[in-house]
Every structure is written in structure tokens, then in C-alpha cells.
Enzyme design. Structure first.
Site, mmCIF file in Angstrom:
data_model
loop_
_atom_site.group_PDB
_atom_site.id
_atom_site.type_symbol
_atom_site.label_atom_id
_atom_site.label_comp_id
_atom_site.label_asym_id
_atom_site.label_seq_id
_atom_site.Cartn_x
_atom_site.Cartn_y
_atom_site.Cartn_z
ATOM 1 N N CYS A 65 -2.537 -49.931 -42.589
ATOM 2 C CA CYS A 65 -1.783 -50.807 -43.482
ATOM 3 C C CYS A 65 -0.407 -51.093 -42.882
ATOM 4 O O CYS A 65 0.247 -50.191 -42.374
ATOM 5 C CB CYS A 65 -1.626 -50.157 -44.863
ATOM 6 S SG CYS A 65 -0.762 -51.203 -46.052
ATOM 7 N N CYS A 69 4.856 -47.623 -47.592
ATOM 8 C CA CYS A 69 4.933 -46.815 -48.813
ATOM 9 C C CYS A 69 4.872 -45.330 -48.444
ATOM 10 O O CYS A 69 3.881 -44.858 -47.882
ATOM 11 C CB CYS A 69 3.796 -47.175 -49.761
ATOM 12 S SG CYS A 69 3.696 -48.950 -50.139
ATOM 13 N N CYS A 72 1.825 -42.870 -49.163
ATOM 14 C CA CYS A 72 0.459 -43.283 -48.843
ATOM 15 C C CYS A 72 0.011 -42.821 -47.464
ATOM 16 O O CYS A 72 0.720 -43.023 -46.468
ATOM 17 C CB CYS A 72 0.347 -44.809 -48.945
ATOM 18 S SG CYS A 72 -1.340 -45.413 -48.716
ATOM 19 N N CYS A 109 -13.685 -49.499 -59.156
ATOM 20 C CA CYS A 109 -12.411 -50.014 -58.664
ATOM 21 C C CYS A 109 -12.528 -50.263 -57.169
ATOM 22 O O CYS A 109 -12.740 -49.325 -56.394
ATOM 23 C CB CYS A 109 -11.297 -49.020 -58.956
ATOM 24 S SG CYS A 109 -11.146 -48.601 -60.714
ATOM 25 N N CYS A 142 -12.859 -53.701 -61.181
ATOM 26 C CA CYS A 142 -11.410 -53.871 -61.043
ATOM 27 C C CYS A 142 -11.091 -53.985 -59.562
ATOM 28 O O CYS A 142 -11.560 -53.174 -58.760
ATOM 29 C CB CYS A 142 -10.668 -52.685 -61.658
ATOM 30 S SG CYS A 142 -8.860 -52.756 -61.503
ATOM 31 N N CYS A 202 -4.056 -53.612 -64.961
ATOM 32 C CA CYS A 202 -4.020 -52.155 -64.821
ATOM 33 C C CYS A 202 -2.823 -51.832 -63.944
ATOM 34 O O CYS A 202 -2.730 -52.317 -62.812
ATOM 35 C CB CYS A 202 -5.319 -51.674 -64.182
ATOM 36 S SG CYS A 202 -5.350 -49.920 -63.741
ATOM 37 N N ARG A 272 -5.032 -43.172 -67.896
ATOM 38 C CA ARG A 272 -6.009 -42.605 -66.963
ATOM 39 C C ARG A 272 -5.356 -41.540 -66.096
ATOM 40 O O ARG A 272 -4.297 -41.767 -65.509
ATOM 41 C CB ARG A 272 -6.573 -43.715 -66.071
ATOM 42 C CG ARG A 272 -7.663 -43.251 -65.102
ATOM 43 C CD ARG A 272 -8.161 -44.416 -64.256
ATOM 44 N NE ARG A 272 -8.431 -45.570 -65.087
ATOM 45 C CZ ARG A 272 -8.248 -46.833 -64.699
ATOM 46 N NH1 ARG A 272 -7.777 -47.090 -63.491
ATOM 47 N NH2 ARG A 272 -8.533 -47.824 -65.513
#
Length: 411
Positions: A65, A69, A72, A109, A142, A202, A272
Site C-alpha cells: 500500500c 498509516c 497498518c 466484507c 460490504c 460503516c 462491532r
């Protein structure tokens, strides 16, 4: 009236606590944690009964990626030894999704690393959504693909997506300390795009990154204002090879208080328990079911979760039941107010707010209720992160099975 009774009454009326009350929940002592769970549990059961919705993650594209972040393992510069692979084909993703559905998952998801999808990526994911829907009747899908450009949310919805996930993660004030390659405002914009397209929004948070109590309350109140249908609460999994690998600030009791505060602020929303519950809640996971009405089944994106059969046993042993495919997750008033799936209320308010549109977090009279006897009131100044706990790296395992591998998934 003491703090917890006040919060229960407000939750049953869909009224937000004040910021001071939310901070007071986080400031309660470990001796009071069962009282906090019992109080928030009344709100959870009022709106969701004893149902637990199961969700299943499929990592469509792992690693590599370009975003930075800090939390992550797929980030730019990550040294975490995770699985790295490019896009799964629709049939591969559908097979992975089927494993979760067979284990009881109601929602799948679909997640892909990256800043955001290209139009070609949206085409890929659209084909995957169609393949999953063809193979699994009634399943919710999702998508979680990063920042959306104009028109992409509408295309995903047209392909059959039911929801879109994009977490705020932390407070606006501290967001720049966690990520520099995009902004908090970028994330808010993507949630708005999902809403506008008629997707069920979400959006949630990550706790345990060194944030203060004030940061946690800020992000949860911001989520309430955004009005998502579901709020995933992640607990940081400190992966070796990431900047936050040494951030071990969470205890099971603190995790329970964070979940309870989220439930009080967003009483009628699907809360959740997401990543990190096995690492930080550990043997106290069953207590968290009294606060949240939704969990992920099996593994996460790059780390292993609890065995799927153990999740099902935990739910049954705790006296809860898996939500069926034909059951509507949201309370009737929220489900009825959803205009094509967006989850927005008819009034101006955010999640859980009165139909009359009162401002988030405000009393009708503007006062602050007294704290419960024995509870510590929140300090006026910002509180710092909790002292680091002893690292439990033995509890963190990199996922080597399921999507992107030749091994059977954990579901």
C-alpha cells in the site's frame, strides 16, 4: 440519579450522553467494570436483543500500500512479514466468501489495500460482488477499498454492494500523527459519498494507538454525527515491523469500557468488535458480547483470529444467538428510516439522536449528570495514553491461510 442509570435511560431514548458522561465511563475503575458492562448491556439488549451478527473478511489485495498509516501492516515501508498478493479473481473471492457464509456469516466484507480504487478496480470488485451474490443468496456485501472518487460508490451499489466501510480511526486532532498521506477530511468525505449513493455506511475507530480518553470520545461523537449504520471498534494489533509495534496500552477492562462508551454514544447502531479482540480482551471476550451486537468470524486481513468454531461456541455459551440471514440487524426505526440503504434518519440528528433533531451529546436542559458513587470523574485536562502493558507478541500471528493462499480459511 447516578451516572450509569442516567446513561441507560438516555440510551433507551436514543439520546446521547454528554462528553463529560462519556469521559466518566472511560475513567471508571476496574472495580466498577462489571457495573458498566451491565448498564451498557441493557441498552444493547433493548435495541438488539441477544442476537450477534457475524461478519467475514476477504482480503482481495494484500500489502504494497502507498499510504503510511502507522497502525497498518500493509503500509508503505512496513517490514511485517505478511502475505502480499495482487487482486484475487472473482471466483477465488467468492470461494473465500462462501467459507465464511457456511460458518454463519451474514455479511462479507471485501477489503483491498491502497489509497483508493481506480475505475478498473471498481470494475473488478463489481464482478466479485456479482459472483458472491450469485453463489450466496441473501448475503450482505460490504466493500472497503479506501478513498472513493465521485461516482464510484454509485457504481458499487449498482453492482449489488450493500455497504461501504471507511473508518475514521482516531480523532481529527490527532489524525496527522497517525497518517500523513491523506487527511481526516478525506475519510469523512468518503463516508459522505457512501451515504449519498444509498450504501449503508460503516465507519469506526482503532483504540490503543496511544490516544487520550478525549481522543476516543471525540472520534465516537464524530461517528455519531456521521450516522453510520455500523461502528466497528478495532483494538490495535501491534504488528512487528510497523511504527506502533510497541504500543501495548490496552487491558481487557479498558477495552470493555471503550465498547461501553461507544454503545452509550451510539445506542441503536450496530457496534462491532473488530480486529484485536482476541489479543486484548482475551478470556473476557464473552463479556464484550453484552456491549456489541456484531463480531468478525475467524481471521482478519493480515493476522489470525480465534478459530471460527470457538467464536460460535463463545456466543452460545454466553447465552447469545447468531443472527439469521432473514433477520433485520437494525432496530425498526432505523431500518424504516433508511432511504435505499443509507441509514440516515429523517431528522437532522446523528446515530441514535431524537427524531426532533437535538444536537449530538447535548442534554435537553444542557446540564451534566453526577457520576456514579465511587466512580472517578474525568479530569479537565487531556489525559495521556495508559502506561504500556507487557507486550504479548505471542498472541499475534500472521495469517497464512484463507484468501490469497492454498490453505483452507479459518471459518
Amino acid at each position: 440519579m447516578d451516572l450509569l442509570n442516567t446513561l441507560v435511560d438516555k440510551g433507551l431514548r436514543r439520546e446521547a450522553p454528554t462528553r463529560e458522561e462519556a469521559l466518566a465511563v472511560l475513567a471508571t475503575s476496574d472495580d466498577d467494570v462489571l457495573d458498566v458492562v451491565a448498564a451498557a448491556g441493557k441498552v444493547r439488549r433493548h435495541w438488539f436483543g441477544r442476537r450477534v451478527k457475524l461478519n467475514y473478511l476477504v482480503n482481495l489485495k494484500s500489502g504494497l500500500c502507498p499510504e503510511d498509516c502507522s497502525y497498518c501492516s500493509q503500509r508503505l515501508g512496513s517490514k511485517a512479514e505478511i502475505l502480499k498478493y495482487t487482486w484475487l479473481k472473482p471466483d477465488q473471492a467468492s470461494a473465500a466468501a462462501a467459507a465464511g457464509v457456511s460458518g454463519g456469516a451474514k455479511r462479507v466484507c471485501l477489503v483491498a489495500s491502497g489509497r483508493g480504487p481506480t475505475d478498473r478496480d471498481v470494475d473488478r470488485v463489481s464482478d466479485t460482488i456479482k459472483a458472491i451474490k450469485e453463489q450466496n443468496e441473501g448475503v450482505e456485501v460490504c466493500a472497503c477499498l479506501g478513498l472513493l472518487s465521485d461516482g464510484q460508490a454509485e457504481r458499487l451499489r449498482a453492482a449489488g454492494a450493500d455497504a461501504y466501510n471507511h473508518n475514521l480511526n482516531t480523532s481529527e486532532a490527532t489524525y496527522g500523527d497517525i497518517t500523513t498521506t491523506h487527511t481526516y477530511a478525506d475519510r469523512v468525505d468518503t463516508v459522505h459519498k457512501a451515504h449519498a449513493a444509498g450504501l449503508s455506511a460503516c465507519s469506526g475507530l482503532i483504540a490503543g494507538m496511544g490516544e487520550s480518553d478525549e481522543d476516543l470520545v471525540d472520534v465516537v461523537f464524530s461517528l455519531r454525527e456521521l450516522d453510520p449504520d455500523s461502528v466497528p471498534v478495532n483494538f490495535l494489533i501491534p504488528m512487528e515491523g510497523t511504527p506502533l509495534a510497541k504500543e501495548w496500552h490496552l487491558t481487557p477492562q479498558r477495552c470493555l469500557r471503550i465498547l461501553a462508551m461507544t454503545r452509550f454514544v451510539c445506542p441503536d447502531v450496530e457496534v462491532r468488535i473488530a480486529g484485536g479482540r482476541e489479543v486484548h480482551l482475551r478470556t473476557m471476550q464473552p463479556l464484550a458480547l453484552h456491549l456489541a451486537n456484531s463480531i468478525f468470524l475467524g481471521d482478519y486481513l493480515t493476522s489470525e483470529g480465534q478459530a471460527g468454531h470457538a467464536d460460535l461456541e463463545m456466543i452460545a455459551d454466553a447465552g447469545f444467538e447468531v443472527e439469521g440471514a432473514g433477520e433485520i440487524t437494525l432496530p425498526e426505526h432505523r431500518a424504516a428510516a433508511r432511504d435505499g440503504g443509507c441509514g440516515a434518519h429523517e431528522g437532522d440528528g446523528g446515530c441514535g439522536s431524537h427524531g426532533s433533531g437535538g444536537g449530538c451529546g447535548s442534554h435537553a436542559g444542557g446540564g451534566v449528570c453526577a457520576p456514579a458513587p465511587g466512580a472517578r470523574t474525568a479530569p479537565a485536562a487531556a489525559t495521556g495514553p495508559r502506561p504500556a502493558e507487557e507486550p504479548r507478541t505471542d498472541l499475534v500471528a500472521v495469517r497464512r491461510r484463507g484468501a490469497g493462499t492454498d490453505l483452507a480459511p479459518n471459518a
